[in-house]
Design an enzyme around this catalytic site. Structure first.
Site, mmCIF file in Angstrom:
data_model
loop_
_atom_site.group_PDB
_atom_site.id
_atom_site.type_symbol
_atom_site.label_atom_id
_atom_site.label_comp_id
_atom_site.label_asym_id
_atom_site.label_seq_id
_atom_site.Cartn_x
_atom_site.Cartn_y
_atom_site.Cartn_z
ATOM 1 N N SER A 125 0.825 -1.197 0.000
ATOM 2 C CA SER A 125 0.000 0.000 0.000
ATOM 3 C C SER A 125 0.869 1.261 0.000
ATOM 4 O O SER A 125 1.647 1.461 -0.923
ATOM 5 C CB SER A 125 -0.968 -0.047 1.187
ATOM 6 O OG SER A 125 -2.066 0.810 0.981
ATOM 7 N N ASP A 183 -10.163 -4.840 -4.317
ATOM 8 C CA ASP A 183 -9.534 -3.940 -3.349
ATOM 9 C C ASP A 183 -10.281 -2.607 -3.369
ATOM 10 O O ASP A 183 -10.276 -1.890 -4.367
ATOM 11 C CB ASP A 183 -8.060 -3.733 -3.705
ATOM 12 C CG ASP A 183 -7.276 -3.043 -2.598
ATOM 13 O OD1 ASP A 183 -7.885 -2.275 -1.837
ATOM 14 O OD2 ASP A 183 -6.056 -3.273 -2.512
ATOM 15 N N HIS A 210 -7.658 -5.959 -0.037
ATOM 16 C CA HIS A 210 -6.458 -5.217 0.335
ATOM 17 C C HIS A 210 -5.586 -6.033 1.289
ATOM 18 O O HIS A 210 -5.566 -5.819 2.504
ATOM 19 C CB HIS A 210 -6.885 -3.902 0.991
ATOM 20 C CG HIS A 210 -5.807 -2.865 1.038
ATOM 21 N ND1 HIS A 210 -5.241 -2.324 -0.094
ATOM 22 C CD2 HIS A 210 -5.192 -2.266 2.085
ATOM 23 C CE1 HIS A 210 -4.331 -1.435 0.247
ATOM 24 N NE2 HIS A 210 -4.272 -1.385 1.568
#
Length: 231
Positions: A125, A183, A210
């Site tokens: 991320s 996601d 995610h």
């Protein structure tokens, strides 16, 4: 010398990989989140975790947002803030200025010096977006960051104008980009946008959200990618 047995690896090298957590995480929570990955890669790669230097203030938090640690609120950290006034971050913020990136670059340079050398970097991320910046700096000749490859999971391109320098030239560092079709935190098109700045990126999609996937289908991509650097 006898040839290696069929199906065995000609190399026994275990790669050392610097692991950069996502926003709202730290090295301890990221270690917990990557347990399955570390177990599956143990004969190929060792993940070395560090925490980002920026402490996130205690704002209102949506505990359902997996980017914020699935309720892990102890010592939340970040690699930069897209809103310097509030010391907050959003991947979609289009800003003229950010804060904290230089501190994070110094922290990672210290990790390379004191904990390295590292064969590669892995980011998740915001950590993946930051890792892409490290790839750009390496290519630009920054000797603080020496590594051979990058694995970027749920990565994205920073919208901050301060960071445009990282995307001016195609990035030749070998890269594996992993992202989920469902996601909701970092949609797959943002990860593909980042991958487009790399030369010959390897793309790995999964049907989940995610997180870092470690099923059989992903291992068929992880293993050959890593093995190409174990010689």
């Amino acid at each position: 010398m006898a040839a290696p047995a069929v199906g065995s690896s000609a190399s026994t090298k275990v790669l050392r990989v610097l692991a950069l957590h996502g926003y709202w995480q730290n090295e301890h929570s990221f270690r917990e989140r990557t347990g399955a990955l570390r177990k599956n890669l143990k004969n190929r790669a060792e993940l070395v975790m560090i925490s980002a230097p920026l402490t996130i203030p205690e704002p209102d938090v949506d505990p359902e947002d997996p980017e914020k640690g699935d309720g892990q609120r102890e010592d939340p950290r970040g690699w930069w803030f897209s809103d310097p006034e509030k010391n907050s971050f959003n991947a979609l913020d289009e800003t003229q200025s950010c804060s904290g990136l230089e501190e994070s670059l110094d922290a990672v340079a210290k990790a390379f010096s004191e904990l390295g050398p590292f064969d590669g970097i892995l980011g998740f991320s915001q950590g993946a977006a930051f890792a892409a910046m490290l790839c750009a700096l390496k290519q630009q000749g920054d000797l603080r960051f020496q590594f051979d490859f990058a694995i970027l999971v749920a990565g994205f391109k920073s919208r901050a104008s301060d960071h445009s320098r990282f995307y001016k030239d195609p990035i030749t560092v070998p890269s594996l980009h992993v992202f989920g079709d469902t996601d909701r935190v970092i949609p797959g098109d943002l990860s593909q946008e980042l991958a487009a700045h790399f030369v010959n990126p390897v793309l790995l999609t999964h049907s989940g959200g995610h997180y870092i996937p470690v099923c059989a289908a992903q291992k068929k991509v992880y293993f050959p990618f890593l093995d190409s650097f174990r010689r």
